[in-house]
Design a protein around this motif. Sequence first.
Motif, PDB file in Angstrom:
ATOM      1  N   LEU A 170      -3.212   4.976 -12.400  1.00 48.23           N
ATOM      2  CA  LEU A 170      -4.767   4.467 -12.387  1.00 48.23           C
ATOM      3  C   LEU A 170      -4.385   2.831 -11.723  1.00 48.23           C
ATOM      4  CD1 LEU A 170      -6.464   5.668 -15.445  1.00 48.23           C
ATOM      5  CD2 LEU A 170      -6.772   6.100 -13.372  1.00 48.23           C
ATOM      6  N   VAL A 171      -3.369   2.234 -12.443  1.00 51.50           N
ATOM      7  CA  VAL A 171      -3.214   0.883 -11.763  1.00 51.50           C
ATOM      8  C   VAL A 171      -2.827   0.823 -10.210  1.00 51.50           C
ATOM      9  CG1 VAL A 171      -1.396  -1.196 -12.114  1.00 51.50           C
ATOM     10  CG2 VAL A 171      -2.488  -0.078 -14.025  1.00 51.50           C
ATOM     11  N   ALA A 172      -1.968   1.778 -10.086  1.00 53.80           N
ATOM     12  CA  ALA A 172      -1.593   1.978  -8.601  1.00 53.80           C
ATOM     13  C   ALA A 172      -2.682   2.304  -7.781  1.00 53.80           C
ATOM     14  CB  ALA A 172      -0.436   3.148  -8.485  1.00 53.80           C
ATOM     15  N   ALA A 173      -3.812   3.158  -8.301  1.00 54.54           N
ATOM     16  CA  ALA A 173      -4.873   3.472  -7.440  1.00 54.54           C
ATOM     17  C   ALA A 173      -5.749   2.207  -7.242  1.00 54.54           C
ATOM     18  CB  ALA A 173      -5.671   4.730  -8.154  1.00 54.54           C
ATOM     19  N   TYR A 174      -5.644   1.261  -8.236  1.00 55.49           N
ATOM     20  CA  TYR A 174      -6.372   0.215  -7.840  1.00 55.49           C
ATOM     21  C   TYR A 174      -5.826  -0.820  -6.940  1.00 55.49           C
ATOM     22  CZ  TYR A 174      -8.519  -4.451  -9.031  1.00 55.49           C
ATOM     23  OH  TYR A 174      -9.350  -5.416  -8.802  1.00 55.49           O
ATOM     24  N   ILE A 175      -4.516  -0.771  -6.841  1.00 56.43           N
ATOM     25  CA  ILE A 175      -3.714  -1.734  -5.895  1.00 56.43           C
ATOM     26  C   ILE A 175      -4.051  -0.931  -4.541  1.00 56.43           C
ATOM     27  CG2 ILE A 175      -1.623  -2.431  -5.369  1.00 56.43           C
ATOM     28  CD1 ILE A 175      -0.525  -2.532  -8.371  1.00 56.43           C
ATOM     29  N   LEU A 176      -3.975   0.105  -4.628  1.00 56.58           N
ATOM     30  CA  LEU A 176      -4.226   0.906  -3.217  1.00 56.58           C
ATOM     31  C   LEU A 176      -5.685   0.509  -2.600  1.00 56.58           C
ATOM     32  CD1 LEU A 176      -2.985   2.475  -0.944  1.00 56.58           C
ATOM     33  CD2 LEU A 176      -3.700   4.429  -2.141  1.00 56.58           C
ATOM     34  N   TYR A 177      -6.638   0.519  -3.809  1.00 53.67           N
ATOM     35  CA  TYR A 177      -8.196  -0.013  -3.149  1.00 53.67           C
ATOM     36  C   TYR A 177      -8.039  -1.260  -2.603  1.00 53.67           C
ATOM     37  CZ  TYR A 177     -12.706  -1.507  -3.792  1.00 53.67           C
ATOM     38  OH  TYR A 177     -14.118  -1.840  -3.972  1.00 53.67           O
ATOM     39  N   VAL A 178      -7.641  -2.254  -3.593  1.00 51.22           N
ATOM     40  CA  VAL A 178      -7.501  -3.655  -3.290  1.00 51.22           C
ATOM     41  C   VAL A 178      -6.855  -3.948  -1.841  1.00 51.22           C
ATOM     42  CG1 VAL A 178      -6.667  -5.799  -3.773  1.00 51.22           C
ATOM     43  CG2 VAL A 178      -7.737  -4.489  -5.418  1.00 51.22           C
TER      44      VAL A 178
ATOM     45  N   GLY B 210       0.914  -1.251   0.102  1.00 52.16           N
ATOM     46  CA  GLY B 210       0.002   0.019   0.207  1.00 52.16           C
ATOM     47  C   GLY B 210       0.896   1.389  -0.087  1.00 52.16           C
ATOM     48  N   GLY B 211       1.889   1.293   0.711  1.00 51.72           N
ATOM     49  CA  GLY B 211       2.880   2.440   0.713  1.00 51.72           C
ATOM     50  C   GLY B 211       3.419   2.666  -0.658  1.00 51.72           C
ATOM     51  N   ILE B 212       3.794   1.661  -1.236  1.00 51.93           N
ATOM     52  CA  ILE B 212       4.563   1.764  -2.529  1.00 51.93           C
ATOM     53  C   ILE B 212       3.459   2.255  -3.640  1.00 51.93           C
ATOM     54  CG2 ILE B 212       5.513   0.470  -4.603  1.00 51.93           C
ATOM     55  CD1 ILE B 212       6.956  -1.470  -2.517  1.00 51.93           C
ATOM     56  N   ALA B 213       2.085   1.874  -3.382  1.00 50.89           N
ATOM     57  CA  ALA B 213       0.886   2.102  -4.667  1.00 50.89           C
ATOM     58  C   ALA B 213       0.844   3.303  -4.224  1.00 50.89           C
ATOM     59  CB  ALA B 213       0.017   1.168  -4.270  1.00 50.89           C
ATOM     60  N   ALA B 214       0.668   4.067  -2.958  1.00 53.11           N
ATOM     61  CA  ALA B 214       0.453   5.259  -2.532  1.00 53.11           C
ATOM     62  C   ALA B 214       1.413   6.346  -3.136  1.00 53.11           C
ATOM     63  CB  ALA B 214       0.325   5.517  -1.155  1.00 53.11           C
ATOM     64  N   ILE B 215       2.775   6.122  -3.107  1.00 51.58           N
ATOM     65  CA  ILE B 215       3.787   6.743  -3.650  1.00 51.58           C
ATOM     66  C   ILE B 215       3.905   6.809  -5.136  1.00 51.58           C
ATOM     67  CG2 ILE B 215       6.561   6.827  -3.864  1.00 51.58           C
ATOM     68  CD1 ILE B 215       6.543   5.541  -1.146  1.00 51.58           C
ATOM     69  N   VAL B 216       3.616   5.814  -5.805  1.00 50.68           N
ATOM     70  CA  VAL B 216       3.388   5.707  -7.083  1.00 50.68           C
ATOM     71  C   VAL B 216       2.108   6.630  -7.576  1.00 50.68           C
ATOM     72  CG1 VAL B 216       2.818   4.225  -9.114  1.00 50.68           C
ATOM     73  CG2 VAL B 216       4.644   3.640  -7.581  1.00 50.68           C
ATOM     74  N   LEU B 217       1.113   6.439  -6.830  1.00 49.83           N
ATOM     75  CA  LEU B 217      -0.161   7.173  -7.269  1.00 49.83           C
ATOM     76  C   LEU B 217       0.221   8.998  -7.119  1.00 49.83           C
ATOM     77  CD1 LEU B 217      -3.322   7.376  -7.890  1.00 49.83           C
ATOM     78  CD2 LEU B 217      -3.556   7.166  -5.445  1.00 49.83           C
ATOM     79  N   LEU B 218       0.935   9.087  -5.878  1.00 47.10           N
ATOM     80  CA  LEU B 218       1.083  10.593  -5.625  1.00 47.10           C
ATOM     81  C   LEU B 218       2.322  11.201  -6.898  1.00 47.10           C
ATOM     82  CD1 LEU B 218       1.330  10.676  -1.930  1.00 47.10           C
ATOM     83  CD2 LEU B 218      -0.498  11.637  -3.499  1.00 47.10           C
ATOM     84  N   SER B 219       2.961  10.342  -7.387  1.00 48.94           N
ATOM     85  CA  SER B 219       4.071  10.797  -8.376  1.00 48.94           C
ATOM     86  C   SER B 219       3.395  10.688  -9.637  1.00 48.94           C
ATOM     87  CB  SER B 219       5.177   9.799  -8.405  1.00 48.94           C
ATOM     88  OG  SER B 219       4.902   8.729  -8.824  1.00 48.94           O
ATOM     89  N   HIS B 220       2.097  10.245  -9.836  1.00 48.25           N
ATOM     90  CA  HIS B 220       1.619  10.220 -11.295  1.00 48.25           C
ATOM     91  C   HIS B 220       0.175  11.175 -11.347  1.00 48.25           C
ATOM     92  CE1 HIS B 220       4.127   6.689 -11.788  1.00 48.25           C
ATOM     93  NE2 HIS B 220       4.223   7.199 -13.103  1.00 48.25           N
ATOM     94  N   VAL B 221      -0.132  11.875 -10.343  1.00 53.89           N
ATOM     95  CA  VAL B 221      -1.114  12.910 -10.173  1.00 53.89           C
ATOM     96  C   VAL B 221      -1.217  13.640 -11.548  1.00 53.89           C
ATOM     97  CG1 VAL B 221      -2.190  14.648  -8.724  1.00 53.89           C
ATOM     98  CG2 VAL B 221      -1.343  12.654  -7.743  1.00 53.89           C
ATOM     99  N   GLY B 222      -0.071  14.535 -11.699  1.00 49.89           N
ATOM    100  CA  GLY B 222      -0.088  15.244 -12.775  1.00 49.89           C
ATOM    101  C   GLY B 222      -0.226  14.612 -14.208  1.00 49.89           C
ATOM    102  N   PRO B 223       0.294  13.339 -14.700  1.00 49.24           N
ATOM    103  CA  PRO B 223      -0.245  12.775 -15.726  1.00 49.24           C
ATOM    104  C   PRO B 223      -1.813  12.424 -15.808  1.00 49.24           C
ATOM    105  CG  PRO B 223       1.893  11.953 -15.169  1.00 49.24           C
ATOM    106  CD  PRO B 223       1.392  12.815 -13.964  1.00 49.24           C
ATOM    107  N   MET B 224      -2.207  12.089 -14.697  1.00 48.94           N
ATOM    108  CA  MET B 224      -3.706  11.687 -14.501  1.00 48.94           C
ATOM    109  C   MET B 224      -4.441  12.773 -14.790  1.00 48.94           C
ATOM    110  SD  MET B 224      -3.379   8.803 -11.409  1.00 48.94           S
ATOM    111  CE  MET B 224      -4.993   8.814 -11.111  1.00 48.94           C
TER     112      MET B 224
END
Length: 115
Positions: A74-82, A10-24
Amino acid sequence: MKKFGLFILGGIAAIVLLSHVGPMIGLAISLAILYFAFKKFMKTDSTVGKVIWAIIGVLALTASASNVPAILGLVAAYILYVVIKNWKKEKHQVVTESSDPFTNFEKQWAELNKH
């Protein structure tokens, strides 16, 4: 140990999600422009209008396709959700210890008689 693994994932997914907010955000804007251009393309009757909206749509589609890092977000957001969903899941284990040795026998006998 399972909670620790979920925490790390979850920590790794959160970091990846936060680093990809701009492209999202860029992907969301380009997809909104593409949707708007498609709707206007379908509504207009003039040839010049259709060409202009088609050009805008192609540019928006190109911008959407160039936001590949947004897909990772988006994949990181899904992993964080799971991970969050599995974190909240509780194990329901019913342990009934009785001093009567025939309790389990009677329960199993009742289950066998049902069928």
